[in-house]
Design an enzyme around this catalytic site. Structure first.
Site, PDB file in Angstrom:
ATOM      1  N   GLU A 131       0.803  -1.238   0.000  1.00 29.66           N
ATOM      2  CA  GLU A 131       0.000   0.000   0.000  1.00 29.66           C
ATOM      3  C   GLU A 131       0.835   1.287   0.000  1.00 29.66           C
ATOM      4  O   GLU A 131       0.762   2.090   0.934  1.00 29.66           O
ATOM      5  CB  GLU A 131      -0.990  -0.023   1.179  1.00 29.66           C
ATOM      6  CG  GLU A 131      -1.978  -1.167   1.053  1.00 29.66           C
ATOM      7  CD  GLU A 131      -3.124  -1.147   2.070  1.00 29.66           C
ATOM      8  OE1 GLU A 131      -3.101  -0.298   2.984  1.00 29.66           O
ATOM      9  OE2 GLU A 131      -4.033  -1.979   1.934  1.00 29.66           O
TER      10      GLU A 131
ATOM     11  N   GLU B  43      -5.122  -8.786  -0.720  1.00 25.61           N
ATOM     12  CA  GLU B  43      -5.495  -8.524   0.680  1.00 25.61           C
ATOM     13  C   GLU B  43      -6.960  -8.136   0.802  1.00 25.61           C
ATOM     14  O   GLU B  43      -7.464  -7.342   0.005  1.00 25.61           O
ATOM     15  CB  GLU B  43      -4.616  -7.418   1.291  1.00 25.61           C
ATOM     16  CG  GLU B  43      -4.762  -7.346   2.810  1.00 25.61           C
ATOM     17  CD  GLU B  43      -4.004  -6.176   3.441  1.00 25.61           C
ATOM     18  OE1 GLU B  43      -2.777  -6.071   3.222  1.00 25.61           O
ATOM     19  OE2 GLU B  43      -4.656  -5.379   4.144  1.00 25.61           O
TER      20      GLU B  43
END
Ligand SMILES: *[C@@H]1O[C@H](CO)[C@@H](O)[C@H](O)[C@H]1NC(C)=O
Ligand SMILES: *[C@@H]1O[C@H](CO)[C@@H](O)[C@H](O)[C@H]1NC(C)=O
Ligand SMILES: *[C@@H]1O[C@H](CO)[C@@H](O)[C@H](O)[C@H]1NC(C)=O
Ligand SMILES: *[C@@H]1O[C@H](CO)[C@@H](O)[C@H](O)[C@H]1NC(C)=O
Ligand SMILES: *[C@@H]1O[C@H](CO)[C@@H](O)[C@H](O)[C@H]1NC(C)=O
Ligand SMILES: *[C@@H]1O[C@H](CO)[C@@H](O)[C@H](O)[C@H]1NC(C)=O
Length: 522
Positions: free
Chosen positions: A259, A364
């Site tokens: 991220e 995820e």
């Protein structure tokens, strides 16, 4: 002739008897259920844990597996494939196995420090193996992928990296795995690999490099890599691969940092590293790419992105526009599940249009983020979030889907930054049990029946009323057809699945997910 005729009758009869008495099926341990919130959880102890065995389809029959809000969990049924009729009174799905899309890579969950801690806390070898087998075993949901952090993440008990000291060491001379690797992650990963029915493809991602590599001396917050550490950060990945290889664990893929967008925007106090798109491109082209491709791990998959759907364009298309050289090192794009509503799913296919060989994989997902009830035991609504996301992603050519923590405690941790969330399995070590939530079964309806190498095939759906039924179909390497159906209405429905001249008329419970499998014969 007479004798043969009697034998034939006997065979028919015995087949019928077996079906009536239920022994036609592999024996499974059914869910020991406990009602909670809007569905049920299945309770596992050392003495008992539910199992699911896949039936090998026989010619002329289908098998169906149902999990429902009402409490069914992989409930098996079977039926005869009938000659096709043009009856349009039911939803009809016409399958065309000659129109094929992506090939499936797999399904899995994450081995974080927290997963390892919760698994070890069960403190009983039988109970621990029930947990691993539930996910990876032949009588479990047969995961074939794992994601694991390189160093710590928010699902650790403290912030750390694999070389906290000495600082400013370009050679990474004191790089080493830590207690969390040796005590939690490596034993857990090995147990998963040992239980698995297929090679386990492991994706490794770095949350934050050593803080001294970043322009802000902090594991969290807004940060970038200092220029002098671009090569050491690539070497950090290589050293991780070496260290895990020494433990006999081979890594299938690296992502290019977890991220990265949140490391620019400082979202939440999680271990972070931010990147500019140009910086990311240069790092892949000049450091990570050549370092990996010139190493003993040259075949490792490199996944760009590892961030939300809305940032795919940024972390792939913009990166390779700014630094075209980066593209030759990028095999695919990893995408996370949060904020999906902000971007239409078409983005998943559009990003890789005109880039042959590239693919998107989901790395995820979790529910309960920033909720008052991070863990909501038994929530069917949270299972539906998983089902709908998997169906949407895979219908837009995503090749695999990896969940986040495979097990958490009843608070939704441990997490040293109090980022409590939900997980498909919640452990209760004091009671000597763990519970499987509806999300666990949601994953299993795909992971168990859609093996690696399955091809998504075309489905043309027609409905007698305006209530659609989310669906997806695959041709598997076992030469079977697998169809997954999601009924989100409060009524049961009969669904006609048509393949050529054959129909499977399948009963679909209210608020349920159903996986159907039958042999494919041209
Ligand atoms: C619903 O889930 C919460 C959180 O896991 C739990 O504390 C509560 O007991 C559950 N509610 C019911 C009615 O079981
Ligand atoms: C695990 O717990 C069960 C039930 O309490 C007990 O019978 C068994 O001996 C334990 N097994 C191991 C290997 O510790
Ligand atoms: C090397 O790392 C270990 C922890 O892995 C640490 O205890 C030790 O102090 C470090 N050595 C130096 C010189 O910083
Ligand atoms: C690190 O950043 C967080 C915010 O992300 C902040 O709360 C904390 O005070 C910072 N720590 C240091 C040592 O600067
Ligand atoms: C790795 O595997 C080899 C060969 O099976 C074995 O000799 C060695 O002990 C293993 N190493 C570790 C750390 O498990
Ligand atoms: C890389 O892949 C090729 C082809 O699949 C294989 O022959 C080779 O052994 C692999 N190399 C390594 C280092 O894994």
């Amino acid at each position: 002739m007479g004798a043969y005729k009697n034998l034939y009758v006997l065979l028919l009869l015995s087949n019928f008897m077996l079906l009536v008495h239920g022994t036609y099926y592999n024996e499974d341990k059914t869910c020991r259920s406990r009602s909670t919130n809007n569905s049920v959880i299945c309770v596992c102890t050392a003495d008992y844990c539910d199992t699911i065995t896949r039936e090998v389809p026989v010619t002329g029959r289908y098998f169906a597996y149902t999990s429902s809000q009402g409490g069914l969990r992989f409930s098996k049924s079977t039926g005869v494939l009938q000659k096709h009729t043009d009856d349009k009174s039911n939803p009809t799905l016409v399958l065309d196995p000659t129109i094929q899309y992506q090939s499936i890579e797999g399904f899995g969950g994450a081995v974080t420090d927290s997963f390892g801690i919760n698994w070890l806390a069960l403190n009983n070898e039988t109970l621990k193996s029930h947990l691993i087998n539930s996910y990876f075993g032949a009588n479990g949901i047969e995961y074939n992928m794992i994601r694991t952090p390189i160093g710590g993440s928010d699902f650790s008990t403290h912030p750390y990296t694999l070389q906290d000291s000495p600082e400013n060491d370009l050679k990474l001379s004191n790089f080493s795995l830590v207690e969390e690797d040796y005590k939690y992650k490596i034993p857990a990963i090995k147990a998963c690999i040992d239980a698995a029915t297929a090679p386990v493809h492991i994706v490794a991602s770095c949350w934050s490099p050593p803080v001294w590599m970043k322009h802000v001396h902090n594991i969290t917050g807004t940060s970038r890599l200092k220029k002098e550490y671009t090569q050491p950060y690539a070497d950090y990945h290589l050293k991780f691969l070496d260290s895990y290889a020494k433990e006999n664990i081979s890594i299938w893929a690296l992502t290019t940092s977890n991220e990265p967008l949140s490391g620019i925007m400082s979202l939440g106090s999680v271990n972070r590293l931010g990147w500019t798109t140009r910086g990311m491109g240069l790092w892949i082209a000049n450091n990570l790419g050549p370092t990996i491709r010139n190493s003993a791990y040259k075949n490792i998959t490199i996944l760009a992105g590892d961030d939300q759907r809305f940032s795919i364009v940024m972390w792939y298309n913009v990166v390779i526009e700014e630094v075209p050289e980066a593209d030759k090192y990028i095999d695919g794009i990893a995408v996370h599940f949060y904020f999906d509503d902000l971007t239409p799913p078409e983005q998943l296919t559009r990003a890789i249009e005109g880039h042959p060989g590239k693919y998107v994989i989901a790395t995820e997902a979790c529910t309960g983020v920033t909720s008052d009830q991070p863990v909501l035991l038994g929530s069917w609504d949270r299972a539906k979030k998983y089902i709908n996301s998997i169906l949407e992603d895979l219908n837009y050519n995503v090749v695999g889907w990896i969940d986040w923590n495979m097990a958490l405690n009843e608070q939704g941790g441990p997490t040293y930054v109090s980022n409590f969330i939900d997980a498909p399995i919640i452990v209760f070590p004091d009671k000597g049990e763990f519970v499987k939530q509806p999300m666990f079964y949601a994953m299993g309806h795909f992971s168990k029946f859609v093996p690696r190498g399955s091809k998504r095939i075309n489905v043309k759906a027609t409905y007698p009323d305006s209530t659609p039924l989310a669906n997806i179909a695959f041709l598997t390497p076992r030469n079977t057809i697998v169809v997954v159906l999601h009924n989100e209405v409060n009524q049961a429905r009969a669904v006609r699945i048509q393949l050529g001249q054959l129909d499977a008329l399948v009963y679909v419970e209210a608020q349920s997910i159903v996986t159907v499998e039958f042999p494919y014969s041209q």
